[in-house]
Design a protein around this motif. Structure first.
Motif, mmCIF file in Angstrom:
data_model
loop_
_atom_site.group_PDB
_atom_site.id
_atom_site.type_symbol
_atom_site.label_atom_id
_atom_site.label_comp_id
_atom_site.label_asym_id
_atom_site.label_seq_id
_atom_site.Cartn_x
_atom_site.Cartn_y
_atom_site.Cartn_z
ATOM 1 N N SER A 1 0.863 -1.179 0.000
ATOM 2 C CA SER A 1 0.000 0.000 0.000
ATOM 3 C C SER A 1 0.901 1.231 0.000
ATOM 4 O O SER A 1 1.713 1.410 0.922
ATOM 5 C CB SER A 1 -0.907 0.002 1.237
ATOM 6 O OG SER A 1 -1.765 1.122 1.225
ATOM 7 N N GLY A 2 0.789 2.033 -1.031
ATOM 8 C CA GLY A 2 1.631 3.221 -1.123
ATOM 9 C C GLY A 2 3.095 2.839 -1.080
ATOM 10 O O GLY A 2 3.545 1.941 -1.808
ATOM 11 N N PRO A 3 3.874 3.437 -0.174
ATOM 12 C CA PRO A 3 5.315 3.212 -0.139
ATOM 13 C C PRO A 3 5.760 2.067 0.768
ATOM 14 O O PRO A 3 6.937 1.992 1.136
ATOM 15 C CB PRO A 3 5.839 4.549 0.404
ATOM 16 C CG PRO A 3 4.760 4.974 1.358
ATOM 17 C CD PRO A 3 3.465 4.551 0.691
ATOM 18 N N ILE A 4 4.841 1.162 1.134
ATOM 19 C CA ILE A 4 5.204 0.067 2.043
ATOM 20 C C ILE A 4 4.592 -1.250 1.580
ATOM 21 O O ILE A 4 3.505 -1.283 1.003
ATOM 22 C CB ILE A 4 4.763 0.364 3.499
ATOM 23 C CG1 ILE A 4 5.223 -0.745 4.467
ATOM 24 C CG2 ILE A 4 3.279 0.626 3.578
ATOM 25 C CD1 ILE A 4 4.978 -0.446 5.940
ATOM 26 N N VAL A 5 5.323 -2.316 1.843
ATOM 27 C CA VAL A 5 4.775 -3.666 1.726
ATOM 28 C C VAL A 5 5.075 -4.371 3.043
ATOM 29 O O VAL A 5 6.197 -4.322 3.552
ATOM 30 C CB VAL A 5 5.334 -4.446 0.503
ATOM 31 C CG1 VAL A 5 6.841 -4.592 0.540
ATOM 32 C CG2 VAL A 5 4.656 -5.812 0.385
ATOM 33 N N TYR A 6 4.031 -4.962 3.612
ATOM 34 C CA TYR A 6 4.144 -5.687 4.883
ATOM 35 C C TYR A 6 3.684 -7.100 4.598
ATOM 36 O O TYR A 6 2.523 -7.323 4.272
ATOM 37 C CB TYR A 6 3.267 -5.021 5.944
ATOM 38 C CG TYR A 6 3.358 -5.683 7.296
ATOM 39 C CD1 TYR A 6 4.482 -5.501 8.095
ATOM 40 C CD2 TYR A 6 2.337 -6.479 7.776
ATOM 41 C CE1 TYR A 6 4.580 -6.093 9.339
ATOM 42 C CE2 TYR A 6 2.424 -7.074 9.021
ATOM 43 C CZ TYR A 6 3.534 -6.871 9.795
ATOM 44 O OH TYR A 6 3.641 -7.468 11.027
ATOM 45 N N PHE A 7 4.613 -8.046 4.654
ATOM 46 C CA PHE A 7 4.293 -9.395 4.190
ATOM 47 C C PHE A 7 4.808 -10.464 5.144
ATOM 48 O O PHE A 7 5.758 -10.239 5.891
ATOM 49 C CB PHE A 7 4.836 -9.633 2.775
ATOM 50 C CG PHE A 7 6.319 -9.414 2.619
ATOM 51 C CD1 PHE A 7 7.179 -10.491 2.544
ATOM 52 C CD2 PHE A 7 6.848 -8.132 2.516
ATOM 53 C CE1 PHE A 7 8.554 -10.300 2.376
ATOM 54 C CE2 PHE A 7 8.209 -7.926 2.349
ATOM 55 C CZ PHE A 7 9.063 -9.017 2.288
ATOM 56 N N ALA A 8 4.143 -11.594 5.086
ATOM 57 C CA ALA A 8 4.486 -12.721 5.960
ATOM 58 C C ALA A 8 4.931 -13.903 5.115
ATOM 59 O O ALA A 8 4.454 -14.115 4.003
ATOM 60 C CB ALA A 8 3.285 -13.113 6.811
ATOM 61 N N MET A 9 5.843 -14.668 5.694
ATOM 62 C CA MET A 9 6.325 -15.886 5.035
ATOM 63 C C MET A 9 6.230 -17.049 6.009
ATOM 64 O O MET A 9 6.129 -16.841 7.222
ATOM 65 C CB MET A 9 7.754 -15.691 4.543
ATOM 66 C CG MET A 9 8.754 -15.391 5.628
ATOM 67 S SD MET A 9 10.314 -14.687 5.015
ATOM 68 C CE MET A 9 9.828 -13.016 4.656
ATOM 69 N N ARG A 10 6.242 -18.221 5.449
ATOM 70 C CA ARG A 10 6.222 -19.421 6.293
ATOM 71 C C ARG A 10 7.448 -19.422 7.203
ATOM 72 O O ARG A 10 8.566 -19.200 6.744
ATOM 73 C CB ARG A 10 6.265 -20.677 5.444
ATOM 74 C CG ARG A 10 5.091 -20.885 4.559
ATOM 75 C CD ARG A 10 5.306 -22.187 3.820
ATOM 76 N NE ARG A 10 4.424 -22.292 2.682
ATOM 77 C CZ ARG A 10 4.157 -23.440 2.085
ATOM 78 N NH1 ARG A 10 4.719 -24.558 2.513
ATOM 79 N NH2 ARG A 10 3.355 -23.471 1.060
ATOM 80 N N TYR A 11 7.228 -19.725 8.447
ATOM 81 C CA TYR A 11 8.329 -19.721 9.398
ATOM 82 C C TYR A 11 9.389 -20.763 9.022
ATOM 83 O O TYR A 11 10.577 -20.531 9.190
ATOM 84 C CB TYR A 11 7.815 -19.959 10.825
ATOM 85 C CG TYR A 11 8.841 -19.617 11.862
ATOM 86 C CD1 TYR A 11 9.074 -18.295 12.206
ATOM 87 C CD2 TYR A 11 9.600 -20.607 12.467
ATOM 88 C CE1 TYR A 11 10.036 -17.960 13.141
ATOM 89 C CE2 TYR A 11 10.569 -20.282 13.410
ATOM 90 C CZ TYR A 11 10.773 -18.951 13.738
ATOM 91 O OH TYR A 11 11.734 -18.627 14.656
ATOM 92 N N SER A 12 8.944 -21.874 8.469
ATOM 93 C CA SER A 12 9.879 -22.948 8.110
ATOM 94 C C SER A 12 10.843 -22.539 6.999
ATOM 95 O O SER A 12 11.876 -23.176 6.811
ATOM 96 C CB SER A 12 9.111 -24.200 7.687
ATOM 97 O OG SER A 12 8.336 -23.932 6.528
ATOM 98 N N MET A 13 10.539 -21.460 6.280
ATOM 99 C CA MET A 13 11.377 -21.013 5.172
ATOM 100 C C MET A 13 11.978 -19.631 5.426
ATOM 101 O O MET A 13 12.629 -19.068 4.560
ATOM 102 C CB MET A 13 10.547 -20.979 3.885
ATOM 103 C CG MET A 13 9.905 -22.313 3.527
ATOM 104 S SD MET A 13 8.784 -22.175 2.130
ATOM 105 C CE MET A 13 9.951 -22.277 0.780
#
Length: 123
Positions: A77-89
């Motif tokens: 959104s706008g000037p940011i990306v907030y994302f999650a990944m699998r903990y195992s990776m």
């Protein structure tokens, strides 16, 4: 369980505390709102680079995507990306995502540990 990263455009914070404060401000303005803002060109290009390296969850028939949701661009959104990944990776993927952000002059912040990345030991 997931591991989250925030990547945004802006001035490099002086330290982890300043990074945490900047993250809180930008999160409240762009992520913590009902209606998102289209991602900026630099953030869109960063997400596209991530997807050149790792498949989007929405296109993953073999369960190899590291992302916790999709499409990944939906987390920008706008000037940011907030994302999650699998903990195992997360070790491999977060290291790559951090490096790719740094190469593009973007700020990367680990909200779990309230610290900027790359950390001193990663440089």
């Amino acid at each position: 369980m997931t591991y989250d990263l925030a990547v945004w455009e802006g001035e490099q914070p002086a330290d982890d505390a300043a990074g945490a404060a900047a993250f809180e401000r930008i999160y409240r303005k762009y992520i913590g709102v009902d209606e998102g803002v289209p991602p900026t060109p630099r953030i869109r290009a960063y997400v596209e680079a991530l997807l050149d390296r790792w498949i989007d969850m929405t296109e993953d028939d073999d369960d190899v995507s590291p992302w916790s949701d999709g499409p990944l661009i939906g987390n920008a959104s706008g000037p940011i990306v907030y994302f999650a990944m699998r903990y195992s990776m997360c070790e491999e993927v977060s290291a790559g995502a951090v490096r790719m952000a740094a190469e593009r002059g973007l700020i990367c912040f680990d909200p779990q540990w309230n610290r900027l990345r790359p950390a001193a030991e990663e440089q």
